[in-house]
Design an enzyme around this catalytic site. Structure first.
Site, mmCIF file in Angstrom:
data_model
loop_
_atom_site.group_PDB
_atom_site.id
_atom_site.type_symbol
_atom_site.label_atom_id
_atom_site.label_comp_id
_atom_site.label_asym_id
_atom_site.label_seq_id
_atom_site.Cartn_x
_atom_site.Cartn_y
_atom_site.Cartn_z
ATOM 1 N NE ARG A 12 -1.235 2.468 2.899
ATOM 2 C CZ ARG A 12 -0.724 3.560 3.435
ATOM 3 N NH1 ARG A 12 -0.629 4.659 2.705
ATOM 4 N NH2 ARG A 12 -0.272 3.578 4.678
ATOM 5 C CG HIS A 52 2.748 4.110 9.322
ATOM 6 N ND1 HIS A 52 2.404 3.058 8.493
ATOM 7 C CD2 HIS A 52 3.148 5.113 8.506
ATOM 8 C CE1 HIS A 52 2.591 3.434 7.236
ATOM 9 N NE2 HIS A 52 3.035 4.668 7.216
ATOM 10 C CG HIS A 112 7.072 7.532 6.519
ATOM 11 N ND1 HIS A 112 7.083 7.368 5.159
ATOM 12 C CD2 HIS A 112 5.871 7.062 6.939
ATOM 13 C CE1 HIS A 112 5.939 6.835 4.767
ATOM 14 N NE2 HIS A 112 5.169 6.639 5.826
ATOM 15 C CB CYS A 119 2.733 10.891 2.688
ATOM 16 S SG CYS A 119 1.098 11.603 2.623
ATOM 17 C CG ASN A 153 6.641 3.315 5.167
ATOM 18 O OD1 ASN A 153 5.925 3.374 6.157
ATOM 19 N ND2 ASN A 153 6.230 3.679 3.959
HETATM 20 ZN ZN ZN Z 1 3.204 5.917 5.561
#
Ligand code: ZN
Length: 318
Positions: free
Chosen positions: A18, A210, A212, A243, A252
């Protein structure tokens, strides 16, 4: 002397299909997407954000979401979840067989307006019908908060803002929330202090990280979170991702780097390090680049170099 107390195992959710793929401007054929997912599954990864059911015009790269899900459904050892930006996306996800949805929400109005064309409050209002629809079909729903540790438009995000969002999530019956450092603005002290506070205020919510690596702090932030007892982490093979709505954001934390760090610390991930490094190499080859990966640059600690004497001998032997 007291020993550092850390969880003995963690659960890593692979998000490249994703978060990584959506940042790729060049079309990745569905066959290649599915092959990468299958290769990832073979490393022992048990959790994956497989796609986003976003409008095909918004992110053309993920227009094959249904097909990707359909062609991965025989991977029964994997818990798949999909990101859903709205009710229509949630319906599409559930129709294709997804049993876990991840909601999208930003911490700040500026990011929310650029990302979802609504203020945070308006965006959170729109989540209720998604949760209702999911409950009717026995589908699990997790929340998320983007730019939770810093916003590229507004800078620091007050803790009170996160608390308000989490209160609302809690009232909606959400028990899992992913805290995203979308543009790599978090620092380890901030992560530690914030999680410490949120854990006390929201003991019934399971937080996941999450992170980065935009500014090289993702791994340090992950360890800070680990020290607060967090065991759920998102990561992306070969460090892919960024993003599309946050200028300059990229990368990430790489799954292979996270697995390596945890394994060096004796923390179980269920993921085979050698296999995940091989998959990262393959992904880099397929896409023509990576998104920043220490394993792809330096290899693991276990890949020892020849001792200087042996190097001389090798040279002698031609
Ligand atoms: Zn992300």
């Amino acid at each position: 002397m007291t020993e550092l107390s850390l969880p003995s195992k963690v659960i890593i959710c692979e998000v490249a299909p994703r978060d990584g793929f959506q940042a790729e401007s060049e079309w990745i054929p569905t066959d290649q997407k599915v092959q990468i997912i299958r290769n990832l599954a073979a490393t022992g990864i048990q959790s994956m954000e497989i796609t986003s059911f976003v409008h095909p015009k918004a992110i053309p790269q993920l227009k094959d979401a249904e097909e990707v899900v359909k062609r991965s459904q025989d991977l029964t050892g994997m818990k798949f979840r999909a990101l859903v930006p709205n009710l229509k996306g949630a319906e599409r996800a559930m129709d294709s067989g997804i049993t876990k949805l991840k909601l999208m929400l930003s911490a700040t109005d500026s990011h929310s307006l650029s990302n979802a064309n609504s203020t945070v409050k308006e965006a959170q209002d729109k989540l209720e019908p998604i949760i209702e629809a999911a409950h009717k079909k026995n589908v699990t729903v997790g929340g998320s908060i983007s730019v939770a540790f810093g916003c590229p438009y507004e800078g620091a995000v007050p803790v009170s803002r996160l608390v308000d969002i989490l209160e609302r999530y809690k009232a909606m019956g959400i028990t899992e929330v992913s805290l995203a450092d979308t543009t790599g603005m978090a620092n380890p002290r901030q992560v530690y202090d914030l999680l410490g506070e949120l854990k006390v205020r929201f003991p019934t919510i399971t937080f996941s990280m999450h992170l980065h690596n935009t500014r090289g702090m993702a791994l340090a932030n992950a360890i800070s979170a680990l020290q607060q007892g967090i065991i759920h982490f998102d990561s992306s093979i070969a460090g892919l991702g960024g993003c599309p709505y946050a200028p300059g954001a990229s990368g990430n934390i790489a799954t292979e780097d996270l697995v390596h760090s945890f394994s060096e610390m004796g923390i179980k991930t269920n993921i085979n390090l050698d296999s995940i490094i091989e998959v990262a190499k393959g992904v880099k080859k397929t896409l023509g680049h990576d998104g920043g990966s220490y394993m792809l640059q330096a290899g693991p600690n276990s890949a020892l170099h020849l001792k200087p004497k042996e190097q001389v001998k090798m040279q002698d032997n031609g």
